[in-house]
Design a protein around this motif. Structure first.
Motif, mmCIF file in Angstrom:
data_model
loop_
_atom_site.group_PDB
_atom_site.id
_atom_site.type_symbol
_atom_site.label_atom_id
_atom_site.label_comp_id
_atom_site.label_asym_id
_atom_site.label_seq_id
_atom_site.Cartn_x
_atom_site.Cartn_y
_atom_site.Cartn_z
ATOM 1 N N ALA A 79 -31.023 26.359 35.462
ATOM 2 C CA ALA A 79 -32.291 26.605 35.016
ATOM 3 C C ALA A 79 -33.087 27.489 35.900
ATOM 4 O O ALA A 79 -33.850 28.341 35.680
ATOM 5 C CB ALA A 79 -32.635 25.370 34.020
ATOM 6 N N GLY A 80 -33.146 26.685 37.103
ATOM 7 C CA GLY A 80 -33.946 27.230 38.170
ATOM 8 C C GLY A 80 -33.659 28.509 38.579
ATOM 9 O O GLY A 80 -34.399 29.562 38.633
ATOM 10 N N VAL A 81 -32.369 29.015 38.709
ATOM 11 C CA VAL A 81 -31.713 30.252 39.091
ATOM 12 C C VAL A 81 -32.212 31.382 37.898
ATOM 13 O O VAL A 81 -33.017 32.256 38.295
ATOM 14 C CB VAL A 81 -30.108 30.338 39.111
ATOM 15 C CG1 VAL A 81 -29.872 31.800 39.122
ATOM 16 C CG2 VAL A 81 -29.848 29.434 40.361
ATOM 17 N N LEU A 82 -32.144 30.773 36.536
ATOM 18 C CA LEU A 82 -32.430 31.522 35.448
ATOM 19 C C LEU A 82 -34.134 31.978 35.393
ATOM 20 O O LEU A 82 -34.573 33.016 35.165
ATOM 21 C CB LEU A 82 -32.012 31.004 34.169
ATOM 22 C CG LEU A 82 -30.705 31.174 33.817
ATOM 23 C CD1 LEU A 82 -30.643 30.150 32.623
ATOM 24 C CD2 LEU A 82 -30.070 32.129 33.616
ATOM 25 N N ALA A 83 -34.855 30.841 35.729
ATOM 26 C CA ALA A 83 -36.409 31.198 35.901
ATOM 27 C C ALA A 83 -36.741 31.976 36.782
ATOM 28 O O ALA A 83 -37.915 32.685 36.751
ATOM 29 C CB ALA A 83 -37.003 29.593 36.016
ATOM 30 N N ASP A 84 -36.121 32.029 37.852
ATOM 31 C CA ASP A 84 -36.389 33.077 39.027
ATOM 32 C C ASP A 84 -35.835 34.418 38.911
ATOM 33 O O ASP A 84 -36.296 35.339 39.401
ATOM 34 C CB ASP A 84 -36.144 32.574 40.346
ATOM 35 C CG ASP A 84 -36.776 31.275 40.769
ATOM 36 O OD1 ASP A 84 -37.825 31.335 40.276
ATOM 37 O OD2 ASP A 84 -36.369 30.535 41.467
ATOM 38 N N ARG A 85 -34.741 34.688 38.135
ATOM 39 C CA ARG A 85 -33.957 35.894 37.943
ATOM 40 C C ARG A 85 -34.692 36.824 36.795
ATOM 41 O O ARG A 85 -34.583 37.783 36.907
ATOM 42 C CB ARG A 85 -32.510 35.711 37.971
ATOM 43 C CG ARG A 85 -31.913 35.458 39.055
ATOM 44 C CD ARG A 85 -30.227 35.385 38.951
ATOM 45 N NE ARG A 85 -29.600 35.306 40.178
ATOM 46 C CZ ARG A 85 -28.267 35.560 40.548
ATOM 47 N NH1 ARG A 85 -27.801 36.187 39.255
ATOM 48 N NH2 ARG A 85 -27.715 35.200 41.408
ATOM 49 N N TYR A 86 -34.928 36.049 35.781
ATOM 50 C CA TYR A 86 -35.217 36.706 34.590
ATOM 51 C C TYR A 86 -36.637 36.454 33.863
ATOM 52 O O TYR A 86 -37.297 35.496 34.568
ATOM 53 C CB TYR A 86 -34.221 36.232 33.167
ATOM 54 C CG TYR A 86 -32.717 36.266 33.715
ATOM 55 C CD1 TYR A 86 -32.351 37.844 33.828
ATOM 56 C CD2 TYR A 86 -31.824 35.485 34.162
ATOM 57 C CE1 TYR A 86 -30.899 38.161 34.071
ATOM 58 C CE2 TYR A 86 -30.626 35.763 34.549
ATOM 59 C CZ TYR A 86 -30.232 37.181 34.617
ATOM 60 O OH TYR A 86 -28.608 37.287 35.164
ATOM 61 N N ASP A 87 -37.271 37.072 33.074
ATOM 62 C CA ASP A 87 -38.358 37.081 32.399
ATOM 63 C C ASP A 87 -38.676 35.754 31.904
ATOM 64 O O ASP A 87 -37.869 35.389 31.033
ATOM 65 C CB ASP A 87 -38.615 38.168 31.322
ATOM 66 C CG ASP A 87 -39.911 38.250 30.948
ATOM 67 O OD1 ASP A 87 -40.639 38.841 31.319
ATOM 68 O OD2 ASP A 87 -40.360 37.245 30.055
ATOM 69 N N ARG A 204 -50.068 37.664 29.384
ATOM 70 C CA ARG A 204 -49.798 37.719 30.885
ATOM 71 C C ARG A 204 -48.436 37.440 31.344
ATOM 72 O O ARG A 204 -47.665 36.647 30.960
ATOM 73 C CB ARG A 204 -50.813 36.900 31.433
ATOM 74 C CG ARG A 204 -50.920 36.703 32.997
ATOM 75 C CD ARG A 204 -51.920 35.908 33.588
ATOM 76 N NE ARG A 204 -53.196 36.323 33.092
ATOM 77 C CZ ARG A 204 -54.396 35.270 33.140
ATOM 78 N NH1 ARG A 204 -54.230 34.108 33.742
ATOM 79 N NH2 ARG A 204 -55.376 35.475 32.569
ATOM 80 N N PRO A 205 -48.023 38.269 32.581
ATOM 81 C CA PRO A 205 -46.651 38.136 33.141
ATOM 82 C C PRO A 205 -46.893 36.421 33.603
ATOM 83 O O PRO A 205 -47.559 36.115 34.299
ATOM 84 C CB PRO A 205 -46.667 38.966 34.187
ATOM 85 C CG PRO A 205 -47.616 40.214 33.800
ATOM 86 C CD PRO A 205 -48.580 39.493 33.139
ATOM 87 N N LEU A 206 -45.459 35.980 33.349
ATOM 88 C CA LEU A 206 -45.125 34.537 33.983
ATOM 89 C C LEU A 206 -44.826 34.458 35.205
ATOM 90 O O LEU A 206 -44.079 33.643 35.640
ATOM 91 C CB LEU A 206 -44.575 33.878 32.889
ATOM 92 C CG LEU A 206 -45.285 33.822 31.420
ATOM 93 C CD1 LEU A 206 -44.685 32.909 30.413
ATOM 94 C CD2 LEU A 206 -46.908 33.459 31.448
ATOM 95 N N PRO A 353 -42.978 30.104 47.684
ATOM 96 C CA PRO A 353 -43.219 31.481 47.366
ATOM 97 C C PRO A 353 -42.727 31.574 45.704
ATOM 98 O O PRO A 353 -41.763 30.699 45.219
ATOM 99 C CB PRO A 353 -42.273 32.116 48.096
ATOM 100 C CG PRO A 353 -41.960 31.401 49.389
ATOM 101 C CD PRO A 353 -42.050 29.879 48.662
ATOM 102 N N ASP A 354 -43.340 32.396 45.113
ATOM 103 C CA ASP A 354 -42.953 32.682 43.563
ATOM 104 C C ASP A 354 -41.599 32.995 43.229
ATOM 105 O O ASP A 354 -41.123 32.344 42.163
ATOM 106 C CB ASP A 354 -44.021 33.879 43.067
ATOM 107 C CG ASP A 354 -43.721 33.839 41.450
ATOM 108 O OD1 ASP A 354 -44.324 32.919 40.642
ATOM 109 O OD2 ASP A 354 -43.099 34.998 40.975
ATOM 110 N N HIS A 355 -40.920 33.557 44.137
ATOM 111 C CA HIS A 355 -39.541 33.931 43.697
ATOM 112 C C HIS A 355 -38.579 32.587 43.987
ATOM 113 O O HIS A 355 -37.458 33.011 43.641
ATOM 114 C CB HIS A 355 -39.042 35.214 44.399
ATOM 115 C CG HIS A 355 -38.822 34.758 45.960
ATOM 116 N ND1 HIS A 355 -39.745 34.836 46.886
ATOM 117 C CD2 HIS A 355 -37.755 34.531 46.650
ATOM 118 C CE1 HIS A 355 -39.347 34.489 48.167
ATOM 119 N NE2 HIS A 355 -38.253 34.360 47.945
#
Length: 417
Positions: A79-87, A204-206, A353-355
């Protein structure tokens, strides 16, 4: 470790910060999750009652709860990988759609008297997987929609939301279950529908703009390791990993054991739900007091005090296990939890960092729930073997171990969080 610079316009705002209540994106997300948390609290109360009614076995009721927690645990790092890779907004919408479908199917199965344990396990696992992705994306999005100086306030408000809906959800779930066994699950499906509508309305972008294709390079496993490396490189977060697991296991196990023990003692479903509401009241009041408590107590002091107080209060709760009063010391134990969580996640969001937000959050949540997934099954097995008062003493013993660690851990004591 140096603190990464914060992006001054991460929330799209400059100058004097307006009230968080005027932040449309945050309020939409917050309101949608109020509704879905309420539905989830109703379903969480109804599920073990349904299994207990069908089978008469506390061990099987514990198994259903453990499957949900274990699925959440297994999905945390992905889930963490998905949240950082995709919208993140699209991820949340997809998760809500999946949860609507899962609980609508369950409600129909219960109404048709066709909800066997296998059906329950499939629905619980599917809903837990979607919730793991949604909650990780939500945590990761906070930094992008809230000003850096308002992050801790936003997390505290989320804590109040969670405990507030837990306050209303269990008695409502017990009441609806008493009227019709499918009603709590219908309510849960509707709550996810309203959550989906709220997320759709966020414009707004998340997340911040990604630097390019290179950000998505590498395998999912390698991406997840980056979050783990960040956490292990921070002395306080590293020390917290050892404390979070037994503390969360004990809370999960005590609540589940209390629910089963009360029901087996002949307490009506509504009063069982009321016991859950009493527990949630402690967390809700703690969330309201969080801003003041953060000014008075440092994060290390909060965690140490929370652990020792929880160990003592859980032991008292075990002595009252046959009555609704068992929830009162648990409510007192959880009072400091929202303040500690707000300070922790506020600090984490500020230094990450956000990413990497999704992956770091997923590592922390994985650590917090690593053994909590076994708590319902453990509680059911203990109750099947011993009297409730004896069985429940296992959980304050776990917290005592966490308290000793919190007291002597150098990483906890020396943090400047």
């Amino acid at each position: 470790m140096t603190t990464p610079p914060l992006v001054p316009d991460a929330a799209g705002l400059r100058g004097r910060p307006p009230s968080l209540w005027r932040n449309r994106a945050f309020n939409l997300l917050w309101a949608g999750q109020c509704l879905s948390d309420l539905g989830g609290a109703m379903a969480d109360l109804a599920l073990p009652l349904l299994v207990l009614q069908q089978t008469g076995s506390p061990a099987r009721a514990g198994l259903v709860g453990t499957v949900g927690l274990a699925t959440t645990l297994a999905c945390r790092l992905p889930a963490g990988v998905l949240a950082d890779r995709y919208d993140r907004r699209r991820l949340m919408i997809t998760c809500d759609a999946a949860r609507i479908a899962a609980y609508a199917v369950l409600a129909c199965a219960v109404a048709a008297d066709a909800a066997g344990v296998a059906v329950l396990l499939l629905v619980v696992a599917g809903g837990a997987a979607a919730t793991a992705v949604f909650s990780t994306a939500e945590h990761a999005a906070i930094r992008s929609i809230v000003r850096p100086d308002q992050i801790a306030t936003a997390v505290a408000r989320n804590e109040a939301r969670s405990y507030g809906t837990s306050l209303a959800g269990p008695p409502l779930g017990g009441l609806l279950f008493g009227i019709g066994r499918s009603l709590p699950f219908i309510g849960n499906a509707l709550s996810f529908l309203l959550s989906l509508i709220a997320v759709v309305c966020i414009r707004r972008p998340l997340q911040q703009r990604r630097p390019g294709p290179a950000e998505k390079a590498g395998s999912g496993g390698a991406s997840a390791v980056q979050g783990l490396q960040f956490v292990l490189g921070h002395p306080f977060l590293r020390g917290l990993l050892v404390i979070a697991a037994p503390l969360n296991t004990a809370f999960t196990g005590m609540i589940f054991a209390m629910t089963l023990a009360l029901r087996r003692s002949g307490v009506p479903p509504f009063l069982v739900g009321l016991a859950g509401a009493i527990f949630a009241l402690g967390g809700f009041l703690g969330a309201l007091a969080a801003p003041a408590l953060q000014r008075w107590l440092s994060l290390p002091a909060l965690i140490t005090l929370l652990c020792w107080a929880t160990a003592a209060l859980m032991a008292v709760s075990a002595l009252l296990s046959a009555t609704v009063l068992a929830a009162v010391p648990l409510a007192a134990a959880v009072f400091l939890g929202p303040t500690a969580n707000a300070a922790l996640f506020g600090h984490q969001a500020a230094i990450t960092p956000d990413h990497l937000q999704g992956r770091v959050v997923s590592v922390l949540l994985l650590a917090a729930g690593s053994t909590a997934a076994l708590a319902p099954a453990l509680a059911g097995a203990l109750l099947a073997r011993w009297a409730p008062g004896t069985a429940m003493l296992v959980f304050p013993l776990l917290v005592t171990g966490a308290a000793v660690t919190a007291t002597f851990s150098r990483g906890i004591r020396t943090t400047s969080a």
